[in-house]
Design a protein around this motif. Structure first.
Motif, PDB file in Angstrom:
ATOM      1  N   GLU A 140       5.778  11.809 -79.060  1.00 24.63           N
ATOM      2  CA  GLU A 140       5.273  10.742 -78.195  1.00 24.63           C
ATOM      3  C   GLU A 140       4.648   9.586 -78.952  1.00 24.63           C
ATOM      4  O   GLU A 140       4.456   8.510 -78.390  1.00 24.63           O
ATOM      5  CB  GLU A 140       4.225  11.313 -77.226  1.00 24.63           C
ATOM      6  CG  GLU A 140       4.751  12.373 -76.276  1.00 24.63           C
ATOM      7  CD  GLU A 140       3.668  12.935 -75.382  1.00 24.63           C
ATOM      8  OE1 GLU A 140       2.511  12.459 -75.454  1.00 24.63           O
ATOM      9  OE2 GLU A 140       3.970  13.850 -74.600  1.00 24.63           O
ATOM     10  N   THR A 141       4.323   9.799 -80.224  1.00 18.60           N
ATOM     11  CA  THR A 141       3.577   8.773 -80.951  1.00 18.60           C
ATOM     12  C   THR A 141       3.914   8.806 -82.436  1.00 18.60           C
ATOM     13  O   THR A 141       4.431   9.812 -82.942  1.00 18.60           O
ATOM     14  CB  THR A 141       2.055   8.978 -80.727  1.00 18.60           C
ATOM     15  OG1 THR A 141       1.347   7.837 -81.169  1.00 18.60           O
ATOM     16  CG2 THR A 141       1.559  10.216 -81.447  1.00 18.60           C
ATOM     17  N   SER A 185      -3.875   7.628 -67.134  1.00 17.05           N
ATOM     18  CA  SER A 185      -3.476   6.250 -66.792  1.00 17.05           C
ATOM     19  C   SER A 185      -4.582   5.262 -67.136  1.00 17.05           C
ATOM     20  O   SER A 185      -4.319   4.141 -67.608  1.00 17.05           O
ATOM     21  CB  SER A 185      -3.135   6.151 -65.304  1.00 17.05           C
ATOM     22  OG  SER A 185      -1.993   6.914 -64.994  1.00 17.05           O
ATOM     23  N   HIS A 196      -6.125   8.814 -76.757  1.00 16.07           N
ATOM     24  CA  HIS A 196      -6.568  10.050 -76.113  1.00 16.07           C
ATOM     25  C   HIS A 196      -6.943  11.072 -77.186  1.00 16.07           C
ATOM     26  O   HIS A 196      -6.120  11.408 -78.039  1.00 16.07           O
ATOM     27  CB  HIS A 196      -5.435  10.615 -75.244  1.00 16.07           C
ATOM     28  CG  HIS A 196      -5.797  11.868 -74.511  1.00 16.07           C
ATOM     29  ND1 HIS A 196      -4.870  12.845 -74.224  1.00 16.07           N
ATOM     30  CD2 HIS A 196      -6.973  12.310 -73.994  1.00 16.07           C
ATOM     31  CE1 HIS A 196      -5.449  13.821 -73.560  1.00 16.07           C
ATOM     32  NE2 HIS A 196      -6.727  13.517 -73.417  1.00 16.07           N
ATOM     33  N   LYS A 254      -4.599   4.644 -70.820  1.00 12.85           N
ATOM     34  CA  LYS A 254      -3.473   3.757 -71.153  1.00 12.85           C
ATOM     35  C   LYS A 254      -3.795   2.315 -70.774  1.00 12.85           C
ATOM     36  O   LYS A 254      -3.479   1.380 -71.511  1.00 12.85           O
ATOM     37  CB  LYS A 254      -2.211   4.221 -70.433  1.00 12.85           C
ATOM     38  CG  LYS A 254      -1.596   5.488 -70.997  1.00 12.85           C
ATOM     39  CD  LYS A 254      -0.339   5.875 -70.215  1.00 12.85           C
ATOM     40  CE  LYS A 254       0.277   7.157 -70.765  1.00 12.85           C
ATOM     41  NZ  LYS A 254       1.476   7.559 -69.993  1.00 12.85           N
ATOM     42  N   GLU A 255      -4.405   2.144 -69.629  1.00 14.95           N
ATOM     43  CA  GLU A 255      -4.778   0.801 -69.174  1.00 14.95           C
ATOM     44  C   GLU A 255      -5.704   0.125 -70.181  1.00 14.95           C
ATOM     45  O   GLU A 255      -5.579  -1.071 -70.470  1.00 14.95           O
ATOM     46  CB  GLU A 255      -5.476   0.892 -67.816  1.00 14.95           C
ATOM     47  CG  GLU A 255      -6.044  -0.425 -67.309  1.00 14.95           C
ATOM     48  CD  GLU A 255      -7.125  -0.227 -66.252  1.00 14.95           C
ATOM     49  OE1 GLU A 255      -8.010  -1.106 -66.157  1.00 14.95           O
ATOM     50  OE2 GLU A 255      -7.104   0.789 -65.545  1.00 14.95           O
ATOM     51  N   ASN A 261      -1.163  15.086 -74.427  1.00 16.14           N
ATOM     52  CA  ASN A 261      -0.541  13.833 -74.001  1.00 16.14           C
ATOM     53  C   ASN A 261      -1.131  12.676 -74.792  1.00 16.14           C
ATOM     54  O   ASN A 261      -2.348  12.570 -74.930  1.00 16.14           O
ATOM     55  CB  ASN A 261      -0.780  13.584 -72.513  1.00 16.14           C
ATOM     56  CG  ASN A 261      -0.017  14.551 -71.635  1.00 16.14           C
ATOM     57  OD1 ASN A 261      -0.523  15.614 -71.281  1.00 16.14           O
ATOM     58  ND2 ASN A 261       1.205  14.206 -71.285  1.00 16.14           N
ATOM     59  N   SER A 262      -0.253  11.822 -75.286  1.00 13.71           N
ATOM     60  CA  SER A 262      -0.695  10.631 -75.992  1.00 13.71           C
ATOM     61  C   SER A 262      -0.716   9.443 -75.030  1.00 13.71           C
ATOM     62  O   SER A 262       0.152   9.327 -74.168  1.00 13.71           O
ATOM     63  CB  SER A 262       0.233  10.325 -77.160  1.00 13.71           C
ATOM     64  OG  SER A 262      -0.185   9.165 -77.844  1.00 13.71           O
ATOM     65  N   THR A 263      -1.718   8.591 -75.192  1.00 11.60           N
ATOM     66  CA  THR A 263      -1.807   7.403 -74.330  1.00 11.60           C
ATOM     67  C   THR A 263      -1.414   6.131 -75.065  1.00 11.60           C
ATOM     68  O   THR A 263      -1.438   5.056 -74.484  1.00 11.60           O
ATOM     69  CB  THR A 263      -3.235   7.262 -73.779  1.00 11.60           C
ATOM     70  OG1 THR A 263      -4.175   7.297 -74.868  1.00 11.60           O
ATOM     71  CG2 THR A 263      -3.556   8.382 -72.809  1.00 11.60           C
ATOM     72  N   ARG A 264      -1.057   6.260 -76.353  1.00 10.58           N
ATOM     73  CA  ARG A 264      -0.552   5.120 -77.123  1.00 10.58           C
ATOM     74  C   ARG A 264       0.644   5.573 -77.938  1.00 10.58           C
ATOM     75  O   ARG A 264       0.761   6.750 -78.292  1.00 10.58           O
ATOM     76  CB  ARG A 264      -1.642   4.552 -78.048  1.00 10.58           C
ATOM     77  CG  ARG A 264      -2.677   3.795 -77.270  1.00 10.58           C
ATOM     78  CD  ARG A 264      -3.711   3.059 -78.067  1.00 10.58           C
ATOM     79  NE  ARG A 264      -3.458   2.723 -79.432  1.00 10.58           N
ATOM     80  CZ  ARG A 264      -4.262   1.937 -80.147  1.00 10.58           C
ATOM     81  NH1 ARG A 264      -5.353   1.413 -79.607  1.00 10.58           N
ATOM     82  NH2 ARG A 264      -4.000   1.662 -81.407  1.00 10.58           N
ATOM     83  N   SER A 265       1.499   4.639 -78.266  1.00 10.07           N
ATOM     84  CA  SER A 265       2.723   4.981 -78.994  1.00 10.07           C
ATOM     85  C   SER A 265       2.525   4.998 -80.504  1.00 10.07           C
ATOM     86  O   SER A 265       3.414   5.443 -81.234  1.00 10.07           O
ATOM     87  CB  SER A 265       3.841   3.995 -78.649  1.00 10.07           C
ATOM     88  OG  SER A 265       3.471   2.682 -79.039  1.00 10.07           O
ATOM     89  N   ASN A 270      -5.790   0.811 -73.280  1.00  4.98           N
ATOM     90  CA  ASN A 270      -5.126   0.853 -74.585  1.00  4.98           C
ATOM     91  C   ASN A 270      -5.962   1.601 -75.619  1.00  4.98           C
ATOM     92  O   ASN A 270      -6.074   1.192 -76.773  1.00  4.98           O
ATOM     93  CB  ASN A 270      -4.809  -0.557 -75.095  1.00  4.98           C
ATOM     94  CG  ASN A 270      -3.813  -0.541 -76.245  1.00  4.98           C
ATOM     95  OD1 ASN A 270      -2.920   0.305 -76.300  1.00  4.98           O
ATOM     96  ND2 ASN A 270      -3.979  -1.460 -77.187  1.00  4.98           N
TER      97      ASN A 270
END
Length: 287
Positions: free
Chosen positions: A241-242, A158, A167, A161-162, A185-189, A164
């Protein structure tokens, strides 16, 4: 899109013509892979001359993952060779701006050391680094296991992601606190980074105290097909996820990285276009 490459271009004899000079290595490398991790920037902030030379030697679509200078991540020992921290960041930004302007900067990799644990102090340091690299795509890589404990892992993702930031997912030996699990897990699209360090548990820890000898064996590993299929599953999840998955093979010590990357590319049935016209065929029929 899945982009596959290696760490550096100077330690992979399988991708060089036997007659190649040192100056031609990047040109030959870019005949095989569309991305590279630039680790020279970790040891020293590079001159504009070097950066522009590398831009000219690579195809238009080629991308660099630039490793952040060690003075920014806590790896540097002793006094910094700069008048101030501000000067260090200013010079680093100026150095890599030509890559960004040329459309060849995939991201800046900010890799923190194994002692950089999940604390408020270190959270503040991450915010400081990101603020000083504002305007660039940043990937954060942890090496301390505390960021991924059941208690902290949701908060870690999180937090990224905050900010931007990207990961940096890792496959590495599971050797205690100084290593992290593979958390796909990806933190951006738009993009994510996956770095493959090998699984040499014995070599991951520096038990000899000899830093030079340790570095030679730390990434000594040859992925087998079963392990690459495990990596493929992680890549497919990230791909869902991205938009772009950047995969870097860092198991360089024994010269396995290029062979593993080519085998993985074949496993995924990927053929890259718009590579260097000097397309080499060293790997044809081998995988």
């Amino acid at each position: 899109m899945i982009q596959i490459g290696l760490t550096g271009w100077g330690d992979h004899p399988d991708v060089y013509d036997s007659s190649s000079s040192k100056k031609e290595k990047l040109i030959n490398y870019s005949a095989h892979f569309p991305i590279v991790e630039l680790d020279a920037t970790f040891y020293a902030i590079q001159s504009e001359r070097n950066i522009r030379k590398w831009i000219e030697e690579t195809p238009d679509n080629f991308k660099f993952i630039v490793k952040a200078y060690q003075g920014m991540t806590g790896h540097h020992r002793g006094e910094l060779p700069y008048a101030s921290v501000d000067e260090m960041y200013n010079l680093f930004r100026l150095s890599i701006t030509p890559l960004q302007e040329a459309g060849k900067l995939a991201m800046i990799l900010v890799q923190f050391p194994p002692w950089f644990d999940c604390t408020k102090k270190h959270v503040a340091e991450i915010r400081f680094v990101c603020a000083n690299l504002d305007g660039f795509d940043i990937a954060i890589e942890f090496r301390h296991q505390s960021w991924y404990t059941p208690e902290f892992q949701p908060g870690t993702l999180s937090f990224l992601k905050e900010l931007n930031v990207i990961h940096s997912v890792c496959d590495q030996p599971q050797a205690g606190q100084g290593s992290i699990p593979l958390v796909a897990n990806s933190t951006r699209s738009d993009k994510v980074l996956l770095r493959l360090h090998g699984r040499n548990i014995a070599g991951w820890r520096n038990t000899t105290g000899d830093g030079e000898a340790w570095r030679k064996v730390r990434y000594l590993y040859n992925y087998n097909d079963t392990e690459l299929k495990e990596i493929q599953s992680a890549v497919q999840k990230l791909k869902n996820e991205t938009d772009e998955v950047y995969v870097i093979f860092n198991n360089n010590s024994g010269g396995h990285a290029a062979q593993n990357a080519k085998r993985f590319q074949k496993m995924l049935n990927i053929n890259y276009e718009s590579l260097t016209p000097k397309q080499l065929d060293f790997f044809e029929g081998e995988f």
